[in-house]
Design a protein around this motif. Structure first.
Motif, PDB file in Angstrom:
ATOM      1  N   ASP A  75       0.822  -1.221   0.000  1.00 19.65           N
ATOM      2  CA  ASP A  75       0.000   0.000   0.000  1.00 19.65           C
ATOM      3  C   ASP A  75       0.850   1.262   0.000  1.00 19.65           C
ATOM      4  OD1 ASP A  75      -2.412  -1.309  -0.138  1.00 19.65           O
ATOM      5  OD2 ASP A  75      -2.597  -1.521   2.029  1.00 19.65           O
ATOM      6  N   ASN A  76       2.045   1.181   0.594  1.00 20.79           N
ATOM      7  CA  ASN A  76       2.974   2.319   0.520  1.00 20.79           C
ATOM      8  C   ASN A  76       3.287   2.637  -0.936  1.00 20.79           C
ATOM      9  OD1 ASN A  76       4.658   3.768   2.765  1.00 20.79           O
ATOM     10  ND2 ASN A  76       4.037   1.818   3.647  1.00 20.79           N
ATOM     11  N   LEU A  77       3.514   1.595  -1.714  1.00 22.08           N
ATOM     12  CA  LEU A  77       3.869   1.798  -3.123  1.00 22.08           C
ATOM     13  C   LEU A  77       2.644   2.179  -3.953  1.00 22.08           C
ATOM     14  CD1 LEU A  77       6.512   0.336  -2.161  1.00 22.08           C
ATOM     15  CD2 LEU A  77       6.573  -0.711  -4.411  1.00 22.08           C
ATOM     16  N   ALA A  78       1.484   1.603  -3.568  1.00 18.85           N
ATOM     17  CA  ALA A  78       0.270   1.833  -4.368  1.00 18.85           C
ATOM     18  C   ALA A  78      -0.364   3.193  -4.085  1.00 18.85           C
ATOM     19  CB  ALA A  78      -0.742   0.720  -4.084  1.00 18.85           C
ATOM     20  N   LEU A  79       0.054   3.835  -2.996  1.00 18.78           N
ATOM     21  CA  LEU A  79      -0.596   5.085  -2.599  1.00 18.78           C
ATOM     22  C   LEU A  79      -0.551   6.145  -3.703  1.00 18.78           C
ATOM     23  CD1 LEU A  79      -1.955   6.615  -0.200  1.00 18.78           C
ATOM     24  CD2 LEU A  79       0.292   7.531   0.323  1.00 18.78           C
ATOM     25  N   TYR A  80       0.611   6.324  -4.283  1.00 19.08           N
ATOM     26  CA  TYR A  80       0.758   7.388  -5.290  1.00 19.08           C
ATOM     27  C   TYR A  80      -0.155   7.167  -6.505  1.00 19.08           C
ATOM     28  CZ  TYR A  80       2.757  10.682  -8.547  1.00 19.08           C
ATOM     29  OH  TYR A  80       2.901  11.698  -9.450  1.00 19.08           O
ATOM     30  N   PRO A  81      -0.057   6.009  -7.190  1.00 19.44           N
ATOM     31  CA  PRO A  81      -0.952   5.839  -8.347  1.00 19.44           C
ATOM     32  C   PRO A  81      -2.437   5.846  -7.974  1.00 19.44           C
ATOM     33  CG  PRO A  81       0.347   3.843  -7.964  1.00 19.44           C
ATOM     34  CD  PRO A  81       0.885   4.890  -7.064  1.00 19.44           C
ATOM     35  N   ARG A  82      -2.760   5.370  -6.760  1.00 20.03           N
ATOM     36  CA  ARG A  82      -4.171   5.384  -6.336  1.00 20.03           C
ATOM     37  C   ARG A  82      -4.647   6.816  -6.149  1.00 20.03           C
ATOM     38  NH1 ARG A  82      -3.893   0.703  -1.859  1.00 20.03           N
ATOM     39  NH2 ARG A  82      -4.256  -1.079  -3.214  1.00 20.03           N
ATOM     40  N   GLU A  83      -3.858   7.608  -5.428  1.00 18.87           N
ATOM     41  CA  GLU A  83      -4.271   8.986  -5.135  1.00 18.87           C
ATOM     42  C   GLU A  83      -4.370   9.823  -6.399  1.00 18.87           C
ATOM     43  OE1 GLU A  83      -5.156  10.755  -2.284  1.00 18.87           O
ATOM     44  OE2 GLU A  83      -5.387   8.753  -1.445  1.00 18.87           O
ATOM     45  N   HIS A  84      -3.493   9.539  -7.353  1.00 21.72           N
ATOM     46  CA  HIS A  84      -3.501  10.330  -8.585  1.00 21.72           C
ATOM     47  C   HIS A  84      -4.311   9.658  -9.685  1.00 21.72           C
ATOM     48  CE1 HIS A  84      -0.737  13.415  -7.163  1.00 21.72           C
ATOM     49  NE2 HIS A  84      -0.152  12.439  -6.484  1.00 21.72           N
ATOM     50  N   ARG A  85      -4.930   8.539  -9.348  1.00 23.67           N
ATOM     51  CA  ARG A  85      -5.808   7.787 -10.260  1.00 23.67           C
ATOM     52  C   ARG A  85      -5.148   7.607 -11.633  1.00 23.67           C
ATOM     53  NH1 ARG A  85     -11.881   9.817  -9.188  1.00 23.67           N
ATOM     54  NH2 ARG A  85     -11.037  11.915  -9.230  1.00 23.67           N
ATOM     55  N   GLU A  86      -3.926   7.110 -11.587  1.00 27.57           N
ATOM     56  CA  GLU A  86      -3.176   6.990 -12.840  1.00 27.57           C
ATOM     57  C   GLU A  86      -3.567   5.749 -13.630  1.00 27.57           C
ATOM     58  OE1 GLU A  86       0.991   7.460 -12.107  1.00 27.57           O
ATOM     59  OE2 GLU A  86       0.775   9.635 -12.059  1.00 27.57           O
ATOM     60  N   CYS A  87      -4.022   4.703 -12.935  1.00 22.85           N
ATOM     61  CA  CYS A  87      -4.478   3.491 -13.642  1.00 22.85           C
ATOM     62  C   CYS A  87      -5.402   2.700 -12.725  1.00 22.85           C
ATOM     63  CB  CYS A  87      -3.296   2.642 -14.091  1.00 22.85           C
ATOM     64  SG  CYS A  87      -2.025   2.398 -12.856  1.00 22.85           S
ATOM     65  N   ASN A  88      -5.981   1.628 -13.262  1.00 17.37           N
ATOM     66  CA  ASN A  88      -6.889   0.820 -12.438  1.00 17.37           C
ATOM     67  C   ASN A  88      -6.081  -0.070 -11.497  1.00 17.37           C
ATOM     68  OD1 ASN A  88      -5.897  -1.220 -14.014  1.00 17.37           O
ATOM     69  ND2 ASN A  88      -7.722  -1.402 -15.290  1.00 17.37           N
ATOM     70  N   GLU A  89      -6.798  -0.815 -10.648  1.00 18.59           N
ATOM     71  CA  GLU A  89      -6.124  -1.596  -9.595  1.00 18.59           C
ATOM     72  C   GLU A  89      -5.182  -2.649 -10.196  1.00 18.59           C
ATOM     73  OE1 GLU A  89      -5.158  -1.601  -5.795  1.00 18.59           O
ATOM     74  OE2 GLU A  89      -6.618  -0.167  -6.581  1.00 18.59           O
ATOM     75  N   ALA A  90      -5.572  -3.219 -11.349  1.00 13.94           N
ATOM     76  CA  ALA A  90      -4.702  -4.230 -11.989  1.00 13.94           C
ATOM     77  C   ALA A  90      -3.410  -3.566 -12.479  1.00 13.94           C
ATOM     78  CB  ALA A  90      -5.444  -4.870 -13.160  1.00 13.94           C
ATOM     79  N   GLY A  91      -3.545  -2.381 -13.036  1.00 14.56           N
ATOM     80  CA  GLY A  91      -2.373  -1.637 -13.509  1.00 14.56           C
ATOM     81  C   GLY A  91      -1.466  -1.244 -12.354  1.00 14.56           C
ATOM     82  N   ILE A  92      -2.116  -0.837 -11.258  1.00  6.86           N
ATOM     83  CA  ILE A  92      -1.346  -0.445 -10.068  1.00  6.86           C
ATOM     84  C   ILE A  92      -0.574  -1.650  -9.550  1.00  6.86           C
ATOM     85  CG2 ILE A  92      -1.569   0.242  -7.638  1.00  6.86           C
ATOM     86  CD1 ILE A  92      -3.953   2.005  -8.525  1.00  6.86           C
ATOM     87  N   ARG A  93      -1.261  -2.795  -9.508  1.00  7.48           N
ATOM     88  CA  ARG A  93      -0.617  -4.021  -9.012  1.00  7.48           C
ATOM     89  C   ARG A  93       0.614  -4.361  -9.855  1.00  7.48           C
ATOM     90  NH1 ARG A  93      -1.418  -7.457  -5.319  1.00  7.48           N
ATOM     91  NH2 ARG A  93      -0.387  -9.459  -5.489  1.00  7.48           N
ATOM     92  N   GLU A  94       0.453  -4.215 -11.155  1.00  9.94           N
ATOM     93  CA  GLU A  94       1.567  -4.535 -12.063  1.00  9.94           C
ATOM     94  C   GLU A  94       2.761  -3.609 -11.782  1.00  9.94           C
ATOM     95  OE1 GLU A  94       2.419  -4.409 -16.784  1.00  9.94           O
ATOM     96  OE2 GLU A  94       0.325  -4.707 -16.184  1.00  9.94           O
ATOM     97  N   ARG A  95       2.468  -2.317 -11.647  1.00  7.26           N
ATOM     98  CA  ARG A  95       3.535  -1.336 -11.402  1.00  7.26           C
ATOM     99  C   ARG A  95       4.225  -1.593 -10.072  1.00  7.26           C
ATOM    100  NH1 ARG A  95       1.223   4.599 -12.960  1.00  7.26           N
ATOM    101  NH2 ARG A  95       2.806   5.405 -11.561  1.00  7.26           N
ATOM    102  N   VAL A  96       3.398  -1.875  -9.046  1.00  5.80           N
ATOM    103  CA  VAL A  96       3.948  -2.075  -7.705  1.00  5.80           C
ATOM    104  C   VAL A  96       4.818  -3.334  -7.663  1.00  5.80           C
ATOM    105  CG1 VAL A  96       3.314  -2.623  -5.316  1.00  5.80           C
ATOM    106  CG2 VAL A  96       2.118  -0.808  -6.524  1.00  5.80           C
ATOM    107  N   MET A  97       4.296  -4.428  -8.229  1.00  3.78           N
ATOM    108  CA  MET A  97       5.039  -5.689  -8.169  1.00  3.78           C
ATOM    109  C   MET A  97       6.322  -5.596  -8.987  1.00  3.78           C
ATOM    110  SD  MET A  97       3.292  -7.168  -5.963  1.00  3.78           S
ATOM    111  CE  MET A  97       4.269  -8.646  -5.758  1.00  3.78           C
ATOM    112  N   HIS A  98       6.282  -4.850 -10.072  1.00  2.00           N
ATOM    113  CA  HIS A  98       7.468  -4.646 -10.904  1.00  2.00           C
ATOM    114  C   HIS A  98       8.550  -3.907 -10.100  1.00  2.00           C
ATOM    115  CE1 HIS A  98       9.882  -4.027 -14.429  1.00  2.00           C
ATOM    116  NE2 HIS A  98       9.774  -2.712 -14.357  1.00  2.00           N
TER     117      HIS A  98
END
Lengths: 269, 252
Positions: free
Chosen positions: A110-133
């Motif tokens: 969630d620390n990593l996902a906070l930024y894309p979530r707050e800025h709504r840069e992509c959907n949850e699947a996209g966020i997951r991909e970015r975070v795991m990468h």
């Protein structure tokens, strides 16, 4: 560990910004921390700031990040004033704090996902991909569900770097990125900083004590001592420094027969 | 003069925090998870202590008034006295004091700790305004939960008073007479005035405690100092505001 994987390109990547620091002075109460700092970081450059502890390096970095207001002088990112909050809407900037500055109430994921979530840069699947990468790059996949309180100092630092990677910044500021890291992770991080610049042309400012890191990756470097710029140039210029203060900082001679602390004790008598 | 400048600076800073937080009101729907979490923390977890305290405040009020009103032969008005006092004064003030001690201190401790450990700086560099993520959901939650807590405090206080009147031998006012007196002399605005007061107190507590937390400087020791400062400031503000809000409501 491989760092060859491609970093995803955000809409911001492609535009690069330089930094101009002009006649920057900073006082905290009566203490002057920065004195007449002038420097320029070119777009896409890796610029290392070195200097002893307490010399004002981190305060300078905070001015670039817009977290401190100058007593006099100015810091500009491209054509924008770094101290203006609006600049953060125009320049994608990430700062890797020395102690990590992770959100203790959030898991690593969630620390990593906070930024894309707050800025709504992509959907949850996209966020997951970015975070795991980003976690994979720093070998942190197994720590995704842990909380910062469960991590060692070095792991916190790696999570902080991964969090910065998720932001896909145009400008990356590192405050002592290799402190508390083991030699292998330090080397990996050195490669990450260089790879990021190569692939996304990100402008990087690295505040460090780590000579290996600075001399391996810096395009240019500056030495800040007692709040002033003592020297600025390419790493090659400092291989055999003529300035005795910089030479002593880079290559301190350990003299067990006449230790420094004894010299200091004598000087107080 | 320096002291006065500091106070004016803090008032300005607090108002600025309010403006900066309200600016993001449009983001509340997508922050509903945080809002619900804050409602739970502010409202639900405060319920047991609000219930117990207000019940006993109502009970003591009935006991004391029963003792003194017996001399005037006015025991039948105990219900009115307890009802009005709880609704207009003790309900909202007691809830506000509890919220300042329980919730206000927790807010300051959390935000001060985030500030000291650079989490606030991290949010700022991530272009996530702390006012949006940390202050606004708390302000919204207190606006919703404060009247609920005040109503529960009133009900518990009234029933506490009724039980004491019914079962205390020296008072012996049955519940029916107690509630008849309570209803007869109380008007709806007595309750709504109390709820307005609770709302004002709650809002000010959260705002001030957030401001103090976000403006903490130094190390871990300052976190404790900020919490003390936040609770003391909140308590003073509750009592000072109580006078002015009551006066304004009575004049309206």
């Amino acid at each position: 560990m491989s760092t060859s994987s491609t970093f995803t390109a955000s809409p911001f990547v492609g535009k690069t910004f330089g930094i101009t620091v002009a006649k920057l002075n900073k006082k905290f109460g009566r203490t002057t921390v920065l004195r007449d700092i002038d420097l320029e970081v070119k777009p896409g450059e890796i610029f290392c700031i070195m200097g002893p502890s307490g010399s004002g390096k981190t305060v300078l970095l905070k001015h670039i990040a817009g977290l401190e207001t100058a007593t006099s002088g100015e810091v500009r990112i491209g054509e924008y004033d770094a101290a203006d909050p609006e600049t953060r809407n125009k320049v994608h900037l990430a700062l890797v704090f020395q102690a990590g500055a992770l959100f203790n109430s959030l898991s690593v994921y969630d620390n990593l996902a906070l930024y894309p979530r707050e800025h709504r840069e992509c959907n949850e699947a996209g966020i997951r991909e970015r975070v795991m990468h980003a976690l994979a790059i720093l070998s942190l996949e197994k720590s995704a569900n842990k909380f910062p309180s469960d991590l060692s100092g070095g792991m916190k630092k790696r999570v902080a770097i991964a969090r910065a990677l998720v932001m896909e910044p145009q400008m990356l500021l590192y405050d002592e990125p290799t402190s508390e890291l083991d030699p292998v992770m330090s080397a990996t991080l050195t490669e990450i900083i260089a790879t990021l610049r190569e692939q996304t042309a990100v402008t990087s400012v690295v505040v460090t004590h780590d000579r290996d890191l600075a001399f391996n990756i810096a395009d240019r470097m500056a030495f800040v001592m007692d709040g002033r710029i003592r020297g600025i140039g390419k790493p090659a210029d400092f291989k055999n420094p003529t300035d005795p203060v910089i030479a002593n900082f880079l290559n301190p001679v350990i003299d067990l027969k006449n230790p420094r602390f004894k010299q200091l004790e004598n000087s107080h008598e | 003069m320096n002291h006065l400048t500091t106070i004016v600076g803090h008032i300005g800073g607090t108002l600025l925090l309010l403006v900066r937080s309200i600016k993001f009101i449009g983001t509340l729907p997508r922050q509903r998870a945080r809002f619900i979490e804050q409602c739970y923390l502010i409202g639900y977890t405060s319920l047991p202590i609000v219930t117990i305290l207000s019940f006993f405040i109502g009970s003591v009020l009935a006991l004391q008034s029963g003792y003194s009103m017996e001399n005037f032969g006015a025991k039948q008005f105990i219900g009115t006295l307890v009802g009005l006092t709880m609704a207009r004064e003790l309900g909202p003030v007691m809830v506000a004091i509890l919220i300042a001690g329980r919730v206000g201190s927790a807010i300051t401790a959390e935000l001060a700790s985030m500030k000291v450990y650079q989490e606030i700086d991290a949010l700022t560099t991530m272009n996530i305004p702390p006012e949006r993520m940390l202050v606004l959901p708390r302000l919204a939650a207190i606006v919703v939960m404060m009247p609920v807590l005040a109503i529960i405090a009133n009900l518990c206080g009234w029933y506490g008073g009724a039980l004491v009147c019914e079962y205390t031998h020296s008072i012996s006012v049955d519940s029916e007479s107690y509630f008849t007196a309570l209803k007869e002399f109380m008007k709806p605005h007595d309750v709504t005035d109390g709820l307005i007061k609770a709302e004002v107190f709650g809002f000010v507590i959260v705002l001030v405690c957030s401001y103090i937390g976000l403006n903490t400087r130094g190390g871990p020791r300052e976190i404790g100092a900020s919490v003390t400062k936040a609770v003391v400031t909140s308590l003073i503000l509750i009592l000072v505001l109580d006078y002015f809000v009551t006066k304004a409501l009575l004049m309206s």
